[in-house]
Design a protein around this motif. Structure first.
Motif, PDB file in Angstrom:
ATOM      1  N   GLU A 168       0.813  -1.218   0.000  1.00  0.00           N
ATOM      2  CA  GLU A 168       0.000   0.000   0.000  1.00  0.00           C
ATOM      3  C   GLU A 168       0.851   1.273   0.000  1.00  0.00           C
ATOM      4  O   GLU A 168       0.348   2.369  -0.276  1.00  0.00           O
ATOM      5  CB  GLU A 168      -0.961   0.005   1.192  1.00  0.00           C
ATOM      6  CG  GLU A 168      -0.302   0.030   2.561  1.00  0.00           C
ATOM      7  CD  GLU A 168       0.025  -1.360   3.094  1.00  0.00           C
ATOM      8  OE1 GLU A 168       0.292  -1.464   4.302  1.00  0.00           O
ATOM      9  OE2 GLU A 168       0.005  -2.319   2.294  1.00  0.00           O
ATOM     10  N   GLU A 169       2.143   1.148   0.309  1.00  0.00           N
ATOM     11  CA  GLU A 169       3.021   2.319   0.325  1.00  0.00           C
ATOM     12  C   GLU A 169       3.846   2.458  -0.948  1.00  0.00           C
ATOM     13  O   GLU A 169       4.571   3.430  -1.132  1.00  0.00           O
ATOM     14  CB  GLU A 169       3.960   2.258   1.534  1.00  0.00           C
ATOM     15  CG  GLU A 169       3.252   2.355   2.871  1.00  0.00           C
ATOM     16  CD  GLU A 169       4.225   2.359   4.037  1.00  0.00           C
ATOM     17  OE1 GLU A 169       5.378   2.802   3.839  1.00  0.00           O
ATOM     18  OE2 GLU A 169       3.838   1.916   5.135  1.00  0.00           O
ATOM     19  N   ASN A 191       4.784   3.285  -4.760  1.00  0.00           N
ATOM     20  CA  ASN A 191       4.309   4.148  -5.833  1.00  0.00           C
ATOM     21  C   ASN A 191       5.374   4.190  -6.913  1.00  0.00           C
ATOM     22  O   ASN A 191       6.507   3.769  -6.714  1.00  0.00           O
ATOM     23  CB  ASN A 191       3.944   5.546  -5.323  1.00  0.00           C
ATOM     24  CG  ASN A 191       5.150   6.325  -4.827  1.00  0.00           C
ATOM     25  OD1 ASN A 191       6.062   6.620  -5.601  1.00  0.00           O
ATOM     26  ND2 ASN A 191       5.154   6.674  -3.544  1.00  0.00           N
TER      27      ASN A 191
END
Length: 548
Positions: free
Chosen positions: A231-232, A234
């Motif tokens: 989820e972290e 990018n």
């Protein structure tokens, strides 16, 4: 030509960088003067009056040093000479003289974290484990099973370690295997790099863009990087298909010793007059915090840019406010340098799917932000990302990850100067990358003849920033968002400027702050207050006012 007062001012303003507008030149693709299909230093000289006509303060030239060009100059084999494809040291001297005569400062791109594997330093270092330069690069023994010493990864894919049979050790490379990392724990390495800076400062450069500034020092214990929760992750620094995004790069970069080297580098710059440096912070999680660490006080670099506005994230009012709010939190005493495009990312017109109105509005926005500004060649023409066919691809990054990621060639195609020329006026022969046919109608010549062209809007926006010192150097206060409208004030020496921008395709509405405000910026399509005292904004329309 600049008048003599402007030229004299170049040497007399040590604070010139604060709020400066810097024009980035990718030399391979700017102008070919010698007819070999590759841009060069004398080509830049030829086009210098055009750059000066934009009203910018400085140019930043991407690497032109001697190099095997595996990464197009970001793999240096001689820091103190010009690669023959770009010209000579004498050509560079002409470039500096010409720029200064036109009132432009010259910043050059120093790549200090790594060299080419063809650099004489590396040739000596890899020859044995006990030669004078044996520890100039990051060498490590394999694990007992022969695998690399830790889990560090390369941005260009795969392990960050490459086996060398000469020393029977691995060497670290954060980028290509042909780009070995220098060992900043070695004092002799630091001294040699500081001498490189002195060499170019002695030739008249006004500053540096420091490539991958947070990659200089590695963890001396070579500890494994921890995993990064999905989820972290990018794709700000590396494309989503790259496993580099799966790690928190806690030990392979961002080390506290970086600050010690930057203090030494700053001291070298202080040996000369009015020198400044901007650092590239490559970190997807802590970029703004590092920006603050590296630019606060007078021991680091003057300014840094992170990748928040170079990312794919749609640029909304809420997103801009989020980034500016974070800067105020972690870098209040530092100084940012903002950019929407550069030579490493998809051009922002394509990345964000911008309409002509949005393109104009975002130029107006960037010149109104607290910080300095970097503009990338061709963005003033509204150039889109070029579609480069696989057979024409040059970038090893794109070749590695094609087709999910096509690399950086699409933002590096040649500048278009003329519409009625097969190669856009860039060269008389086939260029190293093809000129996009979609770009030809956006050429400089075509836009010079159109008063409402984007090129002229860039000139007006830059001139407006210079005319309002509060925009160039002032504090940013009262940041807020009303629907799709971004709002803030810039304050400097008792002067207050209010800025609002409707960042949507629908009409917007805002109010002026309390007090008496005078409408300014009509040349930038700024809206004034209506009969009801409120400001009615069209799609992508700004409102700019100065307190009476």
């Amino acid at each position: 030509m600049a008048d003599i007062r402007q030229v004299e001012a170049l040497a007399s303003d040590p604070d010139w960088w604060r709020g400066a507008v810097i024009y980035q030149i990718y030399p391979r693709s700017f102008q070919d003067a010698n007819g070999d299909g590759i841009g060069d230093l004398l080509g830049i000289v030829e086009r210098m009056p055009y750059i000066a006509s934009l009203g910018v303060d400085a140019i930043w030239i991407s690497p032109f040093f001697t190099s095997p060009m595996k990464d197009f100059g970001y793999d240096v084999s001689d820091y103190c000479d010009v690669d023959p494809m770009f010209g000579s040291l004498a050509d560079f001297d002409v470039l500096v003289e010409t720029a200064h005569a036109l009132g432009l400062r010259v910043m050059i791109d120093l790549v200090l974290s790594h060299t080419s594997d063809q650099h004489p330093w590396f040739a000596e270092s890899r020859a044995s484990r006990d030669n004078p330069k044996a520890d100039w690069y990051v060498w490590a023994d394999p694990k007992p099973d022969g695998t690399p010493p830790n889990n560090w990864l390369s941005i260009f894919g795969g392990s960050g370690w490459h086996w060398d049979a000469r020393r029977e050790q691995y060497y670290l490379h954060n980028f290509l295997t042909s780009q070995p990392d220098l060992n900043f724990h070695c004092e002799a390495v630091q001294d040699a790099l500081l001498d490189v800076a002195r060499f170019w400062l002695g030739r008249g450069v006004d500053g540096f863009r420091l490539d991958t500034i947070n990659f200089y020092t590695h963890d001396a214990q070579l500890r494994d990087n921890p995993p990064l929760p999905p989820e972290e992750r990018n794709a700000t620094i590396a494309p989503s298909v790259n496993p580099y995004n799966h790690q928190m790069h806690l030990y392979s970069k961002n080390q506290p010793e970086n600050l010690e080297f930057l203090a030494k580098f700053r001291a070298v710059m202080e040996e000369f007059d009015s020198i400044a440096a901007v650092g590239e912070v490559g970190d997807a999680q802590r970029g703004l915090e590092i920006l603050g660490d590296y630019t606060t006080g007078d021991q680091g670099v003057h300014m840094c840019y992170a990748f928040e506005f170079l990312a794919k994230d749609k640029l909304t009012a809420a997103r801009v406010a989020e980034v500016l709010g974070k800067v105020a939190e972690v870098a209040a005493d530092g100084w940012a340098c903002w950019a929407f495009s550069n030579h490493d990312v998809m051009r922002h017109v394509t990345r964000w799917g911008l309409t002509p109105a949005a393109q104009r509005a975002l130029v107006t926005l960037i010149v109104s932000l607290r910080g300095s500004v970097c503009l990338y060649q061709g963005e003033e023409l509204g150039l889109t990302e070029a579609d480069v066919a696989l057979e024409d691809l040059q970038d090893p990054y794109g070749i590695e990850f094609w087709p999910e990621y096509k690399g950086r060639d699409g933002c590096r195609t040649p500048m278009v100067w003329q519409t009625d020329n097969l190669h856009g006026g860039f060269s008389k022969v086939r260029p190293w990358l093809p000129v996009s046919t979609d770009h030809l109608h956006h050429s400089v010549d075509a836009q010079e003849a159109m008063p409402e062209a984007l090129l002229h809007h860039y000139r007006r926006a830059i001139a407006f920033r210079k005319a309002q010192p509060a925009l160039a150097k002032g504090a940013l206060e009262d940041l807020s968002v009303q629907g799709d409208v971004l709002r803030f004030r810039r304050v400097y020496n008792g002067v207050e400027v209010f800025f609002a921008l409707n960042m949507s395709e629908a009409p917007g509405l805002t109010d002026l702050p309390a007090g008496r405000w005078l409408h300014i910026g009509a040349e930038l399509n700024s809206a004034g207050a209506g009969p009801d005292g409120r400001v009615h904004l069209g799609p992508w329309q700004p409102a700019i006012a100065i307190k009476a």
